[in-house]
Design an enzyme around this catalytic site. Structure first.
Site, PDB file in Angstrom:
ATOM      1  N   THR A  54       0.827  -1.211   0.000  1.00  0.00           N
ATOM      2  CA  THR A  54       0.000   0.000   0.000  1.00  0.00           C
ATOM      3  C   THR A  54       0.865   1.267   0.000  1.00  0.00           C
ATOM      4  OG1 THR A  54      -1.649  -1.214   1.244  1.00  0.00           O
ATOM      5  CG2 THR A  54      -1.846   1.160   1.275  1.00  0.00           C
TER       6      THR A  54
ATOM      7  N   ARG B  42       8.245  -9.482  -2.347  1.00  0.00           N
ATOM      8  CA  ARG B  42       8.278 -10.933  -2.120  1.00  0.00           C
ATOM      9  C   ARG B  42       7.825 -11.688  -3.368  1.00  0.00           C
ATOM     10  NH1 ARG B  42       6.571 -11.413   3.686  1.00  0.00           N
ATOM     11  NH2 ARG B  42       4.697 -10.493   2.850  1.00  0.00           N
TER      12      ARG B  42
ATOM     13  N   LYS C 207       6.945   1.568  12.728  1.00  0.00           N
ATOM     14  CA  LYS C 207       6.958   1.964  14.160  1.00  0.00           C
ATOM     15  C   LYS C 207       7.294   0.799  15.074  1.00  0.00           C
ATOM     16  CE  LYS C 207       3.027   1.523  12.164  1.00  0.00           C
ATOM     17  NZ  LYS C 207       2.811   2.009  10.809  1.00  0.00           N
TER      18      LYS C 207
ATOM     19  N   VAL D 269       4.470   7.492  12.357  1.00  0.00           N
ATOM     20  CA  VAL D 269       3.508   7.955  13.372  1.00  0.00           C
ATOM     21  C   VAL D 269       2.453   8.862  12.733  1.00  0.00           C
ATOM     22  CG1 VAL D 269       3.219   9.192  15.560  1.00  0.00           C
ATOM     23  CG2 VAL D 269       5.303   7.853  15.151  1.00  0.00           C
TER      24      VAL D 269
ATOM     25  N   GLY E 191      -7.447  -0.436   3.213  1.00  0.00           N
ATOM     26  CA  GLY E 191      -5.981  -0.306   3.278  1.00  0.00           C
ATOM     27  C   GLY E 191      -5.489   0.438   4.513  1.00  0.00           C
TER      28      GLY E 191
ATOM     29  N   ASP F 196      -0.029  -1.131  17.791  1.00  0.00           N
ATOM     30  CA  ASP F 196       0.375  -0.177  16.745  1.00  0.00           C
ATOM     31  C   ASP F 196       0.363   1.244  17.329  1.00  0.00           C
ATOM     32  OD1 ASP F 196       0.633   0.520  13.664  1.00  0.00           O
ATOM     33  OD2 ASP F 196      -0.918   1.813  14.476  1.00  0.00           O
TER      34      ASP F 196
ATOM     35  N   LYS G  78       3.650   3.878  18.395  1.00  0.00           N
ATOM     36  CA  LYS G  78       3.731   5.289  17.988  1.00  0.00           C
ATOM     37  C   LYS G  78       3.894   6.189  19.217  1.00  0.00           C
ATOM     38  CE  LYS G  78       0.796   4.301  13.997  1.00  0.00           C
ATOM     39  NZ  LYS G  78      -0.602   4.264  13.533  1.00  0.00           N
TER      40      LYS G  78
ATOM     41  N   GLY H  23      -3.463   4.893   5.446  1.00  0.00           N
ATOM     42  CA  GLY H  23      -3.887   4.885   4.045  1.00  0.00           C
ATOM     43  C   GLY H  23      -2.727   5.241   3.134  1.00  0.00           C
TER      44      GLY H  23
HETATM   45  N1  HSE Z   1      -2.488   0.559  10.580  1.00  0.00           N
HETATM   46  C1  HSE Z   1      -2.200   1.893  11.012  1.00  0.00           C
HETATM   47  C2  HSE Z   1      -3.451   2.554  11.508  1.00  0.00           C
HETATM   48  C3  HSE Z   1      -1.650   2.736   9.916  1.00  0.00           C
HETATM   49  O1  HSE Z   1      -4.520   1.991  11.344  1.00  0.00           O
HETATM   50  O2  HSE Z   1      -3.358   3.650  12.030  1.00  0.00           O
HETATM   51  C4  HSE Z   1      -0.199   2.806   9.908  1.00  0.00           C
HETATM   52  O3  HSE Z   1       0.316   3.104  11.154  1.00  0.00           O
END
Ligand code: HSE
Length: 447
Positions: free
Chosen positions: A24, A58, A118, A145, A200, A214, A218, A316
């Site tokens: 993405t 890959r 991150k 972030v 995405g 996640d 950050k 995104g």
């Molecule tokens: N998957 C993360 C989010 C995006 O949904 O914020 C990238 O950090």
């Protein structure tokens, strides 16, 4: 008056980019460079011209969102890093193992790195930042972030003259999207997650999005930038949104709150730093409550600045590519000027994290219980013994199953240290009437 004459742009040699990962965000970087390369050269007074020379993936045959020439592709990331025409390496594969090898190899080859990873920097940043210092070669990570929001630069450069008092953020777009769709459209958790993946927003493994990590990664990076010491992720309290149910969202609404996955970083007077990530009730009239969908927001309080808020698309393709491309331009500028390291380096060996037990808020706690007389009293007795005040209780009855054996019992609790609540919850969990682990939400006042 004579018209002002601006000097003609200096012509420059193009800087070679190697992309490792073309999913993405990688495709977004390619597309941005195709559509805005001339603009970038103009906006850097002719000093930066970027050209992608090699791409590692890959599976070369996989359909993609960008049509880069096939001769650029390889399945071996080593070919990208060691290619003499590649000056800057962009790592966009995620994870903490192969990504670590790629970033290390690039730094050892004295090639600046741009990454959106991150997890890698929060988990293994100490090793990588040390290598970056040793090789005098920077790692840039604006894309790591809050997607397209230029928050790294803001904290690192724009707010360099401030002591950072607190950072409060909604910094996982996927969780925020899921919570909003559950709240506004009544979607199930699973359906909302599927939508976020289709759009995405989610990581390739969405576990990290929904389990809070996640966002926590950050927050750890923002804390490291703000306070200068590497933070051990094991010491950080992290809970995700997997346990949020429609009933919590409805209840929050009735009480004048909304449910958000909130990251909080706060400096205390004793020098300790509080860092935590968890689903929280925040006042419905607070500005953060209106941050919806994939949008992120980071509210920062500095001792000179006071309050500021940064808002934008947190995930995104194009927003994240926007940040990665900004880093590429920064890296290219430094390289073309022959400047030394100007990425981030921690400047302290260690700092003190505040123990989660000592952090205080009010709480919403949902207990799954057997529906029989005396249950409320049993739980209330434990709370009273623990010295925790109750400001309300609620036992929602499912009208289609008024005779169900199990119900969710909700308690609203006065402000107390989390350690005090944890001890009480341990005793409550051992009561016969409690059928599963209690679910805890912080109630934040956000002053
Ligand atoms: N998957 C993360 C989010 C995006 O949904 O914020 C990238 O950090």
């Amino acid at each position: 008056m004579d018209p002002i004459r601006y000097p003609s742009p200096v012509s420059c040699e193009s800087i070679g980019i190697g992309l490792v990962g073309f999913g993405t965000v990688g495709s977004g970087v390619w597309n941005t460079l195709q559509s805005n390369a001339a603009l970038i050269t103009d906006r850097t007074s002719g000093k930066v011209s970027l050209s992608v020379r090699r791409i590692a993936v890959r599976d070369i045959s996989k359909p993609r969102d960008a049509d880069a020439p096939t001769e650029l592709f390889t399945t071996d990331w080593n070919e990208v890093v060691s290619d003499p025409s590649v000056d800057i390496v962009v790592e966009l594969i995620g994870g903490t193992t192969t990504a670590f090898d790629i970033v290390s190899a690039a730094l050892r080859a004295k090639k600046p790195v741009v990454t959106g990873n991150k997890a890698l920097l929060a988990e293994r940043g100490s090793e990588l930042f040390a290598l970056s210092a040793e090789m005098d070669t920077p790692i840039h990570f604006e894309a790591a972030v809050a997607g397209g929001i230029p928050i790294i630069k803001a904290v690192q450069e724009s707010l360099v003259g401030n002591r950072i008092e607190s950072i409060t953020g909604i910094i996982n777009g996927t969780s925020n999207y899921i919570l909003e769709r559950m709240t506004e459209a009544g979607l199930s958790y699973q359906d909302a997650l599927q939508e976020a993946q289709d759009l995405g927003y989610a990581e390739s493994d969405p576990t990290l999005d929904v389990n809070g990590w996640d966002a926590a990664h950050k927050a750890i990076l923002l804390a490291t930038l703000s306070y200068g010491f590497p933070v051990d992720p094991q010491q950080v309290y992290v809970r995700g949104i997997e346990m949020v149910r429609g009933i919590d969202i409805t209840f929050a609404k009735q009480l004048g709150y909304v449910v958000k996955l909130l990251c909080l970083v706060r400096a205390h007077e004793d020098g300790s730093i509080e860092i935590r990530t968890q689903p929280s009730f925040i006042p419905a009239n607070h500005i953060l409550a209106s941050v919806n969908g994939v949008f992120n927001a980071v509210a920062i309080r500095g001792d000179r600045l006071g309050d500021a808020m940064f808002y934008g698309r947190g995930a995104g393709q194009d927003p994240t590519a926007s940040s990665a491309v900004a880093d590429l331009v920064e890296a290219a500028r430094l390289q073309s000027q022959g400047s030394g390291h100007r990425g981030f380096l921690p400047y302290k060996q260690d700092g003190q994290l505040r123990s989660i037990e000592d952090t205080k808020t009010a709480y919403y706690v949902r207990f799954p219980v057997t529906d029989r007389p005396g249950v409320v009293a049993e739980i209330a007795t434990v709370l009273a013994k623990a010295g925790i005040g109750i400001s309300g209780t609620h036992s929602p009855v499912n009208p289609s199953e008024p005779d169900a054996d199990f119900v969710d019992l909700v308690f609203l609790l006065h402000t107390c240290p989390f350690g005090q609540l944890k001890d009480a919850l341990k005793s409550i969990e051992s009561l016969d009437c409690v059928t599963d682990r209690p679910v805890v939400f912080r109630i934040e006042t956000l002053t």
